[in-house]
Design an enzyme around this catalytic site. Structure first.
Site: not given
Ligand code: PLP
Length: 432
Positions: A249, A291, A293, A331, A335, A362-363
């Protein structure tokens, strides 16, 4: 000022990345195109490794949380840099295995490991499972017995910290789908239960407080809460952890308004509290795992696109449409993730043109970034989206039957393909 030191401009007025002319790379490989700066990845891995070695007990180490970007070459780099990995599915385990990564330093996460995944992971000697629930203990024990092995595990504990507000909240994360909560008393039962299994050996505890953390505070809180927990378990059941995994994180600078994380000093601050806390409680100091990432790969990545339509809706807004979108970077759609966007082929011009950069799906929600200011592009210009090394390729899809872009790695003066561009034949490979 650019948001990361691997970004610049050259005399052609083009954006550069890791010293390469991005417009030339777009021409050579086509777009959309994922770029990755291999030196930056290694630099980050080394920064975590050396800080953890300097401040934590021997055997402490970073684990690259490979869900951020999972492909064979990244595991090869982790292997060469001698750091551990965190994997969350049989697919990630398989990819690591095929890259030649030694799974002894792999940690298998996930809140719902299937029996097939458990069988596969034990068969291929994944060093540790991070057990997420009481029921999983039994499933792992059963499979380990069948294969005649003792499986080492960490227990995933929910400490009740909300990293997003940087506050300890007694019940904050108790309702998480991950781990077993301290606040309900279930974590103690979990530990007591785990000690009973013959084919399982507990190495310690794991917790993960969230993401985009820019200082040591949530990790310091986690050490405090987790060591108190470990102490209670020791008093009651005589078990003391050899490992404390504090999760991932660490924050990443996606836009200029965000700070840059000081890896070394954050780790130093966590270590200070760890040593003090253990001495107060009379506990041995556990080896620490972390961890990271996104903070290892995010700013090692950039995505290049070619501009197609530029649409100006008078008195409303401007749209710049690129030849990728939510299929290679979901992404913003997921969010509202922030990104820095630059017209790479006009990188030295004033970024005065306000527009929404959108994809070709198509969005209506297929948006890369809303209301950014970039140098006004026209059809054929190259657009760069910065800091896309984490959770872009790994979250890419084939929606609208759009092929996934390749990953081109940049190392010194060399550029090479680490993942090939998908072909039309790849798209129908499994269609009968
Ligand atoms: C996602 C995750 C990470 C990595 O998080 P980043 O924000 O990418 O650093 C680490 N550990 C666990 C358990 C995770 O779920």
């Amino acid at each position: 000022m650019q948001i990361c030191n691997n970004i610049g401009t050259n005399k052609n007025g083009h954006l550069t990345f890791a010293g390469f002319d991005t417009v030339a790379l777009a021409k050579k490989y086509g777009t959309p195109l994922y770029l990755m700066d291999e030196s930056k990845i290694r630099e980050k891995m080394r920064a975590y490794k050396s800080a953890m070695k300097a401040y934590f007990p021997d055997g402490s180490m970073p684990l690259y949380a490979s869900k951020a970007a999972s492909f064979k070459h990244i595991y090869k780099i982790a292997s060469e840099e001698k750091i551990g990995i965190d994997v969350v599915s049989v697919g990630e385990i398989f990819t690591a295995l095929k890259s030649g990564y030694d799974l002894a330093t792999a940690y298998f996460h996930g809140n719902n490991k299937t029996d097939e995944e458990i069988e596969f992971a034990i068969r291929h000697n994944v060093g540790h499972f991070v057990i997420d629930s009481i029921g999983e203990l039994e499933a792992v024990d059963r499979e380990a017995e069948k294969q005649g092995k003792i499986q080492r595990v960490l227990l995933r504990i929910t400490p009740g910290i909300d990293a997003h507000t940087n506050k300890k909240i007694a019940t904050g994360n108790v309702d998480s789908k991950f781990g077993v909560a301290i606040a309900t008393g279930q974590a103690e039962e979990f530990a007591a239960d785990a000690l009973k299994y013959k084919n399982i050996e507990i190495s310690g505890y794991h917790c993960h407080v969230g993401s985009q953390v820019f200082d040591a505070e949530p990790f310091v809180d986690a050490v405090d809460i987790m060591m108190d927990f470990a102490h209670r378990v020791k008093e009651k059941y005589g078990y003391e952890p050899e490992i404390l995994n504090l999760g991932g994180g660490f924050g990443v600078r996606y836009v200029a308004s965000q700070p840059e994380l000081d890896i070394k000093n954050s780790i130093k601050d966590v270590a200070k509290v760890l040593y003090r806390k253990c001495s107060e409680l009379g506990m041995n100091i556990p080896k620490i795992l972390m961890e990271p990432g996104r903070s290892i790969v995010a700013d090692a990545g950039m995505t290049l696109y070619t501009v197609g339509s530029v649409k100006e809706i008078t008195n409303f807004k401007n749209y710049v449409a690129i030849d990728g979108g939510m299929t290679d970077n979901p992404r913003y759609t997921l969010y509202d993730a922030e990104y820095t966007v630059i017209t790479a082929s006009k990188a030295t011009l004033e970024p005065k043109y306000r527009c929404s950069v959108v994809g070709k799906c198509c969005e209506s929600g297929d948006i890369i970034q809303e209301n950014v200011h970039i140098a006004k592009p026209e059809r054929g210009d190259i657009i760069a989206v910065l800091t896309t090394g984490a959770y872009n390729y790994s979250m890419a899809s084939n929606y609208n039957r759009i092929a996934k872009p390749p990953i081109v790695m940049l190392r010194g003066s060399e550029d090479y393909v680490a993942v090939k561009r998908e072909t039309l034949d790849d798209l129908i490979r499994n269609d009968i």
